[in-house]
Design an enzyme around this catalytic site. Sequence first.
Site, mmCIF file in Angstrom:
data_model
loop_
_atom_site.group_PDB
_atom_site.id
_atom_site.type_symbol
_atom_site.label_atom_id
_atom_site.label_comp_id
_atom_site.label_asym_id
_atom_site.label_seq_id
_atom_site.Cartn_x
_atom_site.Cartn_y
_atom_site.Cartn_z
ATOM 1 N N LYS A 112 0.843 -1.198 0.000
ATOM 2 C CA LYS A 112 0.000 0.000 0.000
ATOM 3 C C LYS A 112 0.882 1.254 0.000
ATOM 4 O O LYS A 112 0.713 2.142 -0.829
ATOM 5 C CB LYS A 112 -0.931 -0.008 1.226
ATOM 6 C CG LYS A 112 -1.975 1.092 1.177
ATOM 7 C CD LYS A 112 -2.801 1.132 2.437
ATOM 8 C CE LYS A 112 -2.150 2.051 3.431
ATOM 9 N NZ LYS A 112 -2.913 2.272 4.639
ATOM 10 N N ASP A 130 -6.570 0.733 0.436
ATOM 11 C CA ASP A 130 -6.686 0.983 1.866
ATOM 12 C C ASP A 130 -8.062 0.495 2.316
ATOM 13 O O ASP A 130 -8.791 -0.150 1.554
ATOM 14 C CB ASP A 130 -6.435 2.464 2.189
ATOM 15 C CG ASP A 130 -7.611 3.345 1.772
ATOM 16 O OD1 ASP A 130 -8.513 2.869 1.049
ATOM 17 O OD2 ASP A 130 -7.633 4.520 2.185
#
Length: 229
Positions: A112, A130
Site C-alpha cells: 500500500k 486501503d
Amino acid sequence: MGRILADTHPDAHCELDFTTPLELAVATILSAQTTDVRVNEVTPKLFARYPTAADYAGADRDELEALIRSTGFYHNKATSLLKLGAALVERYDGELPRTMAELVSLPGMGRKTANVILGNAFGVPGITVDTHFARLVGRWRWTTATDPVKIESAVGELFEKRDWTMLSHRVIFHGRRVCHSRKPACGACTLAKLCPSYGTGPTDPLAAAKLLKGPRVAELAAAAGVPAE
Ligand code: SF4
C-alpha cells in the site's frame, strides 16, 4: 462508475502533504491508524528537523517519538523511520528506489505504501488498497476478493493502467465523503443507480445528504440531484 467518480470528485488527490519522495514515504508510514489531517499537522516540523534519510538514520529516538507522538503507535512508527533511514543510506545512497520490488523490501513499507509512493511521487501508476478502497469495491461487486493484493490485481484488470493512481484517489474520496463504513449516504450518492449495494445506508435524500462529509458537501448533494434544503 469510474467516469461518475471522476465527475463527482474533481478535487481527488493525495491528501498527505509532501514535497519529496522521502517525505511522502515518511508521511505514509505515519498515516497508519490515523488520519491524513493528523499526519499533516506533525510533518512540517518533522520534515524541517529531518530533511534527509541520513537524518532519520541518526535521529535521537526520544526526540523523534516526541515529534510524531500525536499520530499514535509512535514507538513502532519511530522504529520504522529509524530503520527506513538506515536502509536507504546503506542500500540506496539515501534516495527512495523507484520499483515496487525495491520499495517493499524496505522496513515499514508494504504494498500500500509502495503504491502511494510510486503513484504520487514517481508518476508510476499504482492502485492503493486501503480500508476505504477495499470496502467500496466490495460494495460495488468489482471483486469478491478480500485480500488487498488480490483486490489490487482484480481492479487493475478493470481499468487502464494510466488511470490507476487517480482511480485510487477518487475511490478513497468517495469512501471518506459519501460511502462511509457505517451509514453510507446512499440517497445522496452519484453512484446510486449503478450500485448493487444501494440501500446499505439511508435512501431518503435529505437524510442522506446530512451524512455527506468534507468541504464539497453542497456540490456532492447537487451532483446526486438532492435539492438544497
Ligand atoms: S449507493 Fe450507497 S453503498 Fe452504493 S456507493 Fe453510494 S453510498 Fe455507497
